[in-house]
Design a protein around this motif. Structure first.
Motif, short mmCIF file in Angstrom:
data_model
loop_
_atom_site.label_atom_id
_atom_site.label_comp_id
_atom_site.label_asym_id
_atom_site.label_seq_id
_atom_site.Cartn_x
_atom_site.Cartn_y
_atom_site.Cartn_z
N ALA A 106 -19.48 -57.07 -63.05
CA ALA A 106 -20.81 -56.47 -62.91
C ALA A 106 -21.42 -57.33 -63.47
O ALA A 106 -21.36 -58.06 -64.68
CB ALA A 106 -20.75 -55.06 -63.84
N GLU A 209 -13.83 -53.62 -54.61
CA GLU A 209 -15.22 -53.97 -53.26
C GLU A 209 -14.80 -55.15 -52.16
O GLU A 209 -14.59 -56.52 -53.57
CB GLU A 209 -15.79 -54.35 -54.54
CG GLU A 209 -17.09 -54.59 -53.39
CD GLU A 209 -18.86 -54.47 -54.25
OE1 GLU A 209 -19.67 -54.24 -53.21
OE2 GLU A 209 -18.20 -54.82 -55.16
N GLU A 264 -22.62 -47.37 -56.90
CA GLU A 264 -23.38 -47.98 -56.33
C GLU A 264 -24.92 -47.94 -57.21
O GLU A 264 -25.44 -48.82 -58.18
CB GLU A 264 -24.15 -47.57 -54.68
CG GLU A 264 -22.83 -48.32 -53.71
CD GLU A 264 -23.71 -47.68 -52.15
OE1 GLU A 264 -23.69 -46.62 -51.93
OE2 GLU A 264 -22.61 -48.18 -51.30
N ASP A 267 -24.80 -49.64 -60.52
CA ASP A 267 -24.49 -50.74 -60.28
C ASP A 267 -23.39 -52.13 -61.05
O ASP A 267 -23.55 -52.73 -60.93
CB ASP A 267 -26.12 -52.51 -60.86
CG ASP A 267 -26.67 -53.05 -60.80
OD1 ASP A 267 -26.69 -53.38 -59.52
OD2 ASP A 267 -27.28 -54.13 -61.56
N ALA A 269 -19.83 -53.46 -60.19
CA ALA A 269 -19.78 -54.95 -58.96
C ALA A 269 -18.50 -55.02 -58.94
O ALA A 269 -17.66 -55.17 -59.70
CB ALA A 269 -19.96 -56.56 -59.09
N ASP A 270 -17.32 -55.01 -58.22
CA ASP A 270 -15.71 -56.34 -57.41
C ASP A 270 -14.75 -54.75 -57.51
O ASP A 270 -14.06 -54.72 -56.75
CB ASP A 270 -15.74 -56.99 -58.54
CG ASP A 270 -16.48 -58.73 -57.89
OD1 ASP A 270 -16.63 -58.46 -57.10
OD2 ASP A 270 -16.84 -59.15 -59.23
N THR A 326 -15.66 -63.92 -54.71
CA THR A 326 -17.03 -63.89 -55.64
C THR A 326 -16.92 -65.61 -55.25
O THR A 326 -18.51 -65.89 -55.48
CB THR A 326 -15.94 -64.28 -57.49
OG1 THR A 326 -15.11 -63.47 -57.44
CG2 THR A 326 -16.79 -64.46 -58.20
N ASP A 329 -19.30 -64.89 -52.38
CA ASP A 329 -21.05 -64.32 -52.95
C ASP A 329 -21.13 -65.43 -52.94
O ASP A 329 -23.30 -65.48 -53.08
CB ASP A 329 -20.99 -62.94 -53.84
CG ASP A 329 -20.21 -62.21 -53.26
OD1 ASP A 329 -20.65 -61.72 -51.69
OD2 ASP A 329 -19.75 -61.22 -54.38
#
Length: 346
Positions: A106, A209, A264, A267, A269-270, A326, A329
């Motif tokens: 995150a 994710e 979601e 917030d 991530a991954d 990563t 992204d």
């Protein structure tokens, strides 16, 4: 090195918590972080097997300078606390953003939210994800919400790792509750989240994710001798001692949808971890979330590895996908799908 036609990074940094006993008010909290360097070295071993050069960095004041000097292609952020404060872990993504270094996990907002359980509860509740009724205590003298029903469980608002989640954390009377809240506030110098204890089963959901989000759920199975406990839940000693419970696979599309939505909203991530209670009527209650849970292979005996192992998910492949996604992204490219499991997840 290539994997499925894609190039893995040549140089990866791993940031881990700088841990000193003096940073932590209690031995219990220190225990949750004391193996940070060891765990980072274990993950580094897997990266080196992929022919990747690894740099290990403690999350301390030397970090910005060392990152500027080495310029790793990707950084694995495994930091759980800075100077013993978990909420300061959100400063690590800030440093990485300033240095323009791709990193896992995150960002600043997701990490900051994770270390305020009250705010997470509010966000989940406002977005239709079920949580127990709750109240934040800033002092032990705060008026008790009359809508709350005993038994109630008290939790530190800014600390994970099940610290102080003991049998004594559950209160059946207001007198006991206030004594417990007073002890926690005085010892840890932070607010206390009090919520209704949900009698029932305990589940842990891991979300990974990739191009899509995959949810893998494990139900905690306790030994028979524990089945007679008045309040059965994973306490601090269960989390940090071996062979106190094991996981079995659990499937429900509704729960998977809740987990994806929670991921979601907060917030993240991954990857992330969510703890859920399931009552006798089949209703779910989200009781905790972690944007940066313990990350590593099965030999580290962390929830992520143990649950993914149920679904035959290989840690090495997850690590490869995490690194590749990563990088993609950071380049504005579409993520790659996660590795396929022999067992379905959605």
């Amino acid at each position: 090195m290539k994997t499925n036609g894609f190039h893995l990074p040549k140089k990866v940094g791993i940031i881990y918590s700088e841990v000193k006993r003096k940073y932590f008010p209690t031995e219990a909290q220190y225990l949750t972080e004391k193996d940070a360097y060891h765990d980072a070295r274990v993950v580094a071993k897997y990266l080196r097997r992929m022919k990747i050069r690894v740099h290990l960095y403690p999350g301390d004041a030397t970090l910005p300078g060392r990152l500027r000097h080495d310029r790793p292609s990707v950084v694995l952020n495994l930091v759980g606390s800075v100077k013993g404060n978990e909420y300061l872990a959100s400063s690590i993504p800030g440093i990485l953003e300033l240095l323009d270094l791709p990193y896992t996990g995150a960002g600043i907002l997701g990490e900051a939210l994770c270390y305020n359980k009250f705010l997470v509860k509010k966000l989940l509740e406002q977005n239709g994800i079920p949580v127990p009724r709750y109240q934040l205590f800033n002092t032990a003298l705060d008026q008790l919400d009359p809508t709350l029903r005993f038994p109630l469980i008290s939790k530190l608002n800014e600390i994970h790792g099940a610290v102080e989640i003991t049998k004594n954390a559950v209160s059946e009377t207001e007198k006991h509750l206030r004594e417990r809240v007073k002890f926690l506030i005085e010892t840890y110098n932070q607010p206390v989240l009090v919520e209704e204890f949900i009698v029932g089963r305990e589940l842990t959901a891991m979300l990974l994710e990739g191009l899509n989000k995959k949810v893998y759920v494990g139900e905690k199975v306790f030994p028979k001798k524990r089945q007679k406990d008045k309040y059965l839940f994973a306490a601090f000693e269960d989390q940090w001692e071996k062979d106190t419970f094991h996981y079995q696979k659990y499937h429900d599309p509704l729960l998977r949808d809740y987990v994806k939505k929670a991921f979601e909203i907060t917030d993240m991530a991954d990857y992330a971890k969510f703890d859920i209670r399931l009552d006798s009527s089949g209703r779910y209650y989200f009781i905790d979330s972690n944007s940066n849970p313990a990350f590593g292979p099965k030999e580290l005996d962390c929830a992520l590895a143990n649950i993914l192992d149920l679904y035959d998910i290989n840690f090495t492949e997850i690590l490869k996908r995490l690194l590749l996604n990563t990088i993609r992204d950071s380049q504005g490219k579409e993520r790659l799908p996660l590795v396929k499991s022999k067992h379905s997840a959605a």
